[in-house]
Design a protein around this motif. Structure first.
Motif, PDB file in Angstrom:
ATOM      1  N   THR A 122       0.849  -1.192   0.000  1.00 48.25           N
ATOM      2  CA  THR A 122       0.000   0.000   0.000  1.00 48.25           C
ATOM      3  C   THR A 122       0.888   1.246   0.000  1.00 48.25           C
ATOM      4  OG1 THR A 122      -1.764  -1.128   1.176  1.00 48.25           O
ATOM      5  CG2 THR A 122      -1.738   1.259   1.332  1.00 48.25           C
ATOM      6  N   VAL A 123       0.479   2.208  -0.808  1.00 48.87           N
ATOM      7  CA  VAL A 123       1.293   3.399  -1.029  1.00 48.87           C
ATOM      8  C   VAL A 123       0.618   4.618  -0.389  1.00 48.87           C
ATOM      9  CG1 VAL A 123       2.324   4.853  -2.813  1.00 48.87           C
ATOM     10  CG2 VAL A 123       2.027   2.403  -3.225  1.00 48.87           C
ATOM     11  N   LEU A 124       1.390   5.406   0.302  1.00 50.54           N
ATOM     12  CA  LEU A 124       0.867   6.627   0.929  1.00 50.54           C
ATOM     13  C   LEU A 124       1.431   7.847   0.205  1.00 50.54           C
ATOM     14  CD1 LEU A 124      -0.825   7.667   3.390  1.00 50.54           C
ATOM     15  CD2 LEU A 124       1.348   7.904   4.598  1.00 50.54           C
ATOM     16  N   ILE A 125       0.527   8.653  -0.317  1.00 55.87           N
ATOM     17  CA  ILE A 125       0.928   9.802  -1.131  1.00 55.87           C
ATOM     18  C   ILE A 125       0.203  11.042  -0.633  1.00 55.87           C
ATOM     19  CG2 ILE A 125       0.801  10.785  -3.471  1.00 55.87           C
ATOM     20  CD1 ILE A 125       1.145   8.008  -4.622  1.00 55.87           C
ATOM     21  N   PRO A 126       0.924  12.151  -0.447  1.00 50.27           N
ATOM     22  CA  PRO A 126       0.233  13.375  -0.033  1.00 50.27           C
ATOM     23  C   PRO A 126      -0.615  13.943  -1.183  1.00 50.27           C
ATOM     24  CG  PRO A 126       2.555  13.833  -0.419  1.00 50.27           C
ATOM     25  CD  PRO A 126       2.383  12.361  -0.587  1.00 50.27           C
ATOM     26  N   ASP A 127      -1.657  14.653  -0.832  1.00 51.37           N
ATOM     27  CA  ASP A 127      -2.472  15.393  -1.804  1.00 51.37           C
ATOM     28  C   ASP A 127      -2.490  16.831  -1.325  1.00 51.37           C
ATOM     29  OD1 ASP A 127      -4.681  16.830  -2.844  1.00 51.37           O
ATOM     30  OD2 ASP A 127      -5.798  14.998  -3.219  1.00 51.37           O
ATOM     31  N   PRO A 128      -2.025  17.785  -2.144  1.00 53.09           N
ATOM     32  CA  PRO A 128      -1.629  17.736  -3.559  1.00 53.09           C
ATOM     33  C   PRO A 128      -0.255  17.101  -3.756  1.00 53.09           C
ATOM     34  CG  PRO A 128      -1.232  19.925  -2.683  1.00 53.09           C
ATOM     35  CD  PRO A 128      -1.947  19.152  -1.601  1.00 53.09           C
ATOM     36  N   VAL A 129      -0.007  16.684  -5.006  1.00 52.03           N
ATOM     37  CA  VAL A 129       1.213  15.941  -5.282  1.00 52.03           C
ATOM     38  C   VAL A 129       1.628  16.051  -6.748  1.00 52.03           C
ATOM     39  CG1 VAL A 129       0.101  13.767  -5.913  1.00 52.03           C
ATOM     40  CG2 VAL A 129       2.323  13.710  -4.772  1.00 52.03           C
ATOM     41  N   TYR A 130       2.940  15.820  -6.945  1.00 47.34           N
ATOM     42  CA  TYR A 130       3.540  15.629  -8.265  1.00 47.34           C
ATOM     43  C   TYR A 130       2.907  14.355  -8.857  1.00 47.34           C
ATOM     44  CZ  TYR A 130       7.701  14.617 -11.292  1.00 47.34           C
ATOM     45  OH  TYR A 130       8.573  14.343 -12.316  1.00 47.34           O
ATOM     46  N   PRO A 131       2.169  14.432  -9.968  1.00 47.34           N
ATOM     47  CA  PRO A 131       1.346  13.301 -10.430  1.00 47.34           C
ATOM     48  C   PRO A 131       2.111  12.004 -10.724  1.00 47.34           C
ATOM     49  CG  PRO A 131       0.826  15.317 -11.644  1.00 47.34           C
ATOM     50  CD  PRO A 131       2.031  15.614 -10.829  1.00 47.34           C
ATOM     51  N   VAL A 132       3.424  12.102 -10.922  1.00 41.29           N
ATOM     52  CA  VAL A 132       4.224  10.921 -11.264  1.00 41.29           C
ATOM     53  C   VAL A 132       4.165   9.847 -10.173  1.00 41.29           C
ATOM     54  CG1 VAL A 132       6.653  10.192 -11.435  1.00 41.29           C
ATOM     55  CG2 VAL A 132       5.754  11.937 -12.982  1.00 41.29           C
ATOM     56  N   ASN A 150      -2.806  20.410   3.734  1.00 41.62           N
ATOM     57  CA  ASN A 150      -3.728  21.541   3.622  1.00 41.62           C
ATOM     58  C   ASN A 150      -3.238  22.723   4.463  1.00 41.62           C
ATOM     59  OD1 ASN A 150      -4.397  20.845   6.293  1.00 41.62           O
ATOM     60  ND2 ASN A 150      -5.930  19.359   5.545  1.00 41.62           N
ATOM     61  N   LYS A 151      -4.045  23.772   4.465  1.00 41.67           N
ATOM     62  CA  LYS A 151      -3.637  24.995   5.146  1.00 41.67           C
ATOM     63  C   LYS A 151      -3.419  24.737   6.641  1.00 41.67           C
ATOM     64  CE  LYS A 151      -4.985  29.891   5.193  1.00 41.67           C
ATOM     65  NZ  LYS A 151      -5.734  30.146   6.428  1.00 41.67           N
ATOM     66  N   GLY A 361      -4.844  20.935 -10.416  1.00 45.75           N
ATOM     67  CA  GLY A 361      -4.108  19.990 -11.232  1.00 45.75           C
ATOM     68  C   GLY A 361      -3.253  19.032 -10.425  1.00 45.75           C
ATOM     69  N   PHE A 362      -3.054  19.330  -9.132  1.00 46.65           N
ATOM     70  CA  PHE A 362      -2.186  18.499  -8.290  1.00 46.65           C
ATOM     71  C   PHE A 362      -2.968  17.679  -7.263  1.00 46.65           C
ATOM     72  CE2 PHE A 362       0.338  22.222  -9.590  1.00 46.65           C
ATOM     73  CZ  PHE A 362       1.394  21.593 -10.227  1.00 46.65           C
ATOM     74  N   GLY A 363      -4.302  17.775  -7.311  1.00 44.77           N
ATOM     75  CA  GLY A 363      -5.103  17.012  -6.350  1.00 44.77           C
ATOM     76  C   GLY A 363      -6.208  17.855  -5.744  1.00 44.77           C
ATOM     77  N   LYS A 364      -7.127  17.190  -5.042  1.00 41.27           N
ATOM     78  CA  LYS A 364      -8.324  17.887  -4.545  1.00 41.27           C
ATOM     79  C   LYS A 364      -7.981  18.987  -3.533  1.00 41.27           C
ATOM     80  CE  LYS A 364      -9.632  14.658  -0.809  1.00 41.27           C
ATOM     81  NZ  LYS A 364      -9.157  15.480   0.328  1.00 41.27           N
ATOM     82  N   ASN A 365      -6.896  18.780  -2.775  1.00 42.03           N
ATOM     83  CA  ASN A 365      -6.532  19.806  -1.800  1.00 42.03           C
ATOM     84  C   ASN A 365      -5.902  21.036  -2.438  1.00 42.03           C
ATOM     85  OD1 ASN A 365      -7.442  18.548   0.623  1.00 42.03           O
ATOM     86  ND2 ASN A 365      -5.696  17.146   0.501  1.00 42.03           N
ATOM     87  N   GLY A 366      -5.741  20.992  -3.745  1.00 43.04           N
ATOM     88  CA  GLY A 366      -5.195  22.152  -4.430  1.00 43.04           C
ATOM     89  C   GLY A 366      -6.263  23.015  -5.075  1.00 43.04           C
ATOM     90  N   GLU A 367      -7.523  22.663  -4.865  1.00 39.65           N
ATOM     91  CA  GLU A 367      -8.584  23.342  -5.620  1.00 39.65           C
ATOM     92  C   GLU A 367      -8.707  24.842  -5.377  1.00 39.65           C
ATOM     93  OE1 GLU A 367     -12.084  20.937  -5.126  1.00 39.65           O
ATOM     94  OE2 GLU A 367     -11.269  19.414  -6.479  1.00 39.65           O
ATOM     95  N   LYS A 368      -8.300  25.280  -4.191  1.00 45.13           N
ATOM     96  CA  LYS A 368      -8.384  26.724  -3.894  1.00 45.13           C
ATOM     97  C   LYS A 368      -6.997  27.363  -3.870  1.00 45.13           C
ATOM     98  CE  LYS A 368     -12.897  26.957  -2.782  1.00 45.13           C
ATOM     99  NZ  LYS A 368     -13.830  27.989  -3.270  1.00 45.13           N
ATOM    100  N   PHE A 369      -6.012  26.659  -4.467  1.00 40.78           N
ATOM    101  CA  PHE A 369      -4.630  27.153  -4.402  1.00 40.78           C
ATOM    102  C   PHE A 369      -4.021  27.287  -5.795  1.00 40.78           C
ATOM    103  CE2 PHE A 369      -5.667  25.706  -0.240  1.00 40.78           C
ATOM    104  CZ  PHE A 369      -4.993  26.562   0.601  1.00 40.78           C
ATOM    105  N   PHE A 370      -2.870  27.922  -5.835  1.00 43.73           N
ATOM    106  CA  PHE A 370      -2.285  28.301  -7.113  1.00 43.73           C
ATOM    107  C   PHE A 370      -0.763  28.272  -6.985  1.00 43.73           C
ATOM    108  CE2 PHE A 370      -1.588  31.193 -10.737  1.00 43.73           C
ATOM    109  CZ  PHE A 370      -2.549  30.708 -11.614  1.00 43.73           C
TER     110      PHE A 370
END
Lengths: 399, 399
Positions: A122-132, A150-151, A361-370
């Motif tokens: 099982t893999v643990l990846i932060p969101d937002p993230v580099y899609p690779v 997140n914030k 573009g980097f994940g759901k936690n990036g929706e209000k960020f830039f």
């Protein structure tokens, strides 16, 4: 023949093509408007002169019988690995030469390292993230769980013992958020990995942007990390090697799972599926670590850091929340006025001709960020941030 | 974390280390004896001047802001892919640009291509063989079946419909045997693959050594091959790029399994796990295909071919059976006096100081065979084969 059906689970990444499409549409309808690009993660300054000279000399050597180089060691030439070893020693990280593998870039090794791991992990990846990180595991059919950045946690999530993971991705300084773990935080991750027999894949591609002496540049600065971590590094951002291609991966000799030494497995993988990096590129990389090269690349990084300061100082004045910029070429800001990231993207493009990257573009936690990057010119960054300030100040009055 | 236990099934390859050990032991006890190495598969002539000049120019371009190149297309620059497309057109093979992928070498792509295939596929590999085909599949846990290459079939095994395979490896001109499939033989393989929904992985790394106009240099010269084959090629032997690193892989657009297009999958794999070949190396590779470069590399290949002629002419005079040498840099000979390959190795080393490669290192069908390569100097090859002749003639009288 049955194809690997896991590829059907990959989503097409429309992020950068969608950005390109919107910019192109805008340019067609507004040909007079100047566009300033602050979205891409590619460098803009040319290679420094000592790297160029080293590569020219190496090319010349390859043209003479007595200095020609054929197949080299798959793990890289000692002349380069010794320099990397010395570079780590500056941060009090002692590595054996056999722990360092020269590669054509961190992206290749981050993908290829997965050859060593069972598909059932099982893999643990932060969101937002580099899609690779996500896509390479989807290709193998591994189960992925996401941890929220997140914030509230400053985009630096910490381990949670109720979540069991075998393979953990950490990128610090982070792409896309620019956030950097401190020593205490990384220690928590190392302890979690040791407790849970997990491996940490530590992406240190942006380490050269760290100025704060208290921040770790390598996970191996943390006690116990050699028992649980592999580190990936790159000259792409350090020395402008995005088109020249050279990176390096550190796999400790002590790192062992199921009685299998990962260092030995990686050496076997690389000698079987790789033939080493071009001699010419390795000579260029060697120059990066020499005295003149070090001085020249420091000047380049200082130039990019100037851009980061221009951006963060504008955001500070506007009272916009952000991470990064201090020890990273990336600035990750909260979209003003509660806008979502694509709406903010369109606003910046249409109003001031500035192109950034929508956090969505980097994940759901990036929706209000830039994301803004420090890789433009000083002149354009200054111009862009002046326009940015006046746009936001004007908008603040209007909204 | 569970490691990939398939790695436990890999055997350590002792071939070249064992050769090195025996040579070193011999040199220690006989420091006065001259050693001539005809075992390695590495080139010895330096890069040709037009490649060197192109790379020096490219390095210089990378040092200037207006000609700097950052991230390039993962599948390679069009300037190079167009040259490769034209090179294929010379053999009446029409390729779309999107079917050509530039890589850092055939070895990388031959390993990495397996990402696209399910682990449950059965793999068909000739014996003797380049060990990489075997090891890369063992790493994934695929079932491997071997097809016998031997003196009876001229080391060119043909398909057998009673054997079901999904993935078929063909290397022609072959490493280690130097044998080359003709059009009719390759047609049988293509028909077998189409009948059985199998994919052929065609290793054409030695195609530039083919002189016989009737022999196919690409599997895509055979009708139907685009529906069942992927081709791997390399500049390593063509242009002495073993240490410079550049190859190319052709994945036809039409190639499809389970409704999945392999071209699209490979593009996805490469854009996710690879960042392209160094701009400098691609400029060097471009020069290989230009008029001057073509002329210069032809001279180099002619030089190696001279060595092959020196070897085969000696073997002809001695009446020793062999394959290769005519359209290949490898000569695969039957060990004289019925010796096994390691005994023959020791005899050549101790009696005349010539180092070759024992056939046993490539599989059970190589146990009575021996590989000599054409990559030494003309002078040394002549000297070695004179000693070889007198040794065998003397031995024939003695045994």
């Amino acid at each position: 023949m049955r194809a690997n059906i896991n590829y059907n689970h990959l989503k097409e990444s429309y992020l950068f093509s969608e950005i390109a499409r919107r910019v192109s549409d805008f340019s067609k309808t507004h040909p007079e408007k100047e566009i300033i690009r602050m979205g891409i993660g590619d460098v803009t300054l040319p290679l420094c002169s000592s790297v160029v000279e080293a590569m020219k000399q190496a090319a010349e050597d390859m043209g003479k019988a007595d200095s020609f180089h054929g197949y080299g060691p798959e793990q890289g030439y000692d002349f380069l690995r010794e320099k990397m070893q010395a570079y780590y020693a500056e941060n009090n990280v002692a590595l054996e030469l056999s722990e360092i593998f020269v590669s054509d870039g961190a992206k290749s090794d981050l993908g290829n390292i997965l050859d060593l791991f069972d598909k059932e992990n099982t893999v643990l990846i932060p969101d937002p993230v580099y899609p690779v990180y996500v896509d390479t595991n989807l290709m193998d059919g591994r189960k992925i769980i996401f941890t929220d950045a997140n914030k509230n946690n400053g985009f630096l999530p910490l381990p949670d013992d109720s979540v069991l993971a075998d393979i953990i991705y950490i990128c610090s300084p982070n792409n896309p958020t620019g956030a950097v773990y401190n020593r205490e935080q990384l220690k928590l991750w190392v302890e979690y990995a040791l407790r849970n027999h997990a491996v940490i894949l530590f992406d240190a591609a942006y380490e050269s942007f760290i100025v704060d002496k208290d921040l770790p540049r390598s996970i191996f600065e943390i006690d116990g990390a050699k028992n649980c971590a592999i580190e990936f590094c790159s000259l792409s951002k350090t020395a402008g090697f995005t088109g020249t291609r050279c990176g390096y991966t550190v796999v400790p000799q002590i790192l062992e799972f199921d009685g299998m030494k990962l260092n030995h497995m990686w050496l076997r993988r690389q000698t079987t599926k790789f033939n080493g990096v071009s001699y010419i590129v390795q000579k260029g990389a060697e120059a990066v670590f020499a005295k003149d090269g070090r001085k020249q690349i420091k000047e380049n990084i200082a130039y990019y850091r100037k851009n980061a300061e221009i951006i963060t100082s504008a955001l500070d004045k506007l009272g916009i929340w952000y991470t990064g910029g201090k020890n990273s070429p990336y600035i990750w800001l909260r979209c003003p006025f509660g806008l979502d990231s694509w709406t903010f993207f369109d606003m910046l493009l249409s109003e001031i001709g500035v192109v950034g990257t929508p956090g969505a573009g980097f994940g759901k936690n990036g929706e209000k960020f830039f994301r803004l990057t420090a890789f433009s010119t000083n002149e354009n960054t200054t111009k862009a941030m002046e326009k940015f300030r006046s746009l936001i100040e004007k908008g603040a009055g209007r909204l």
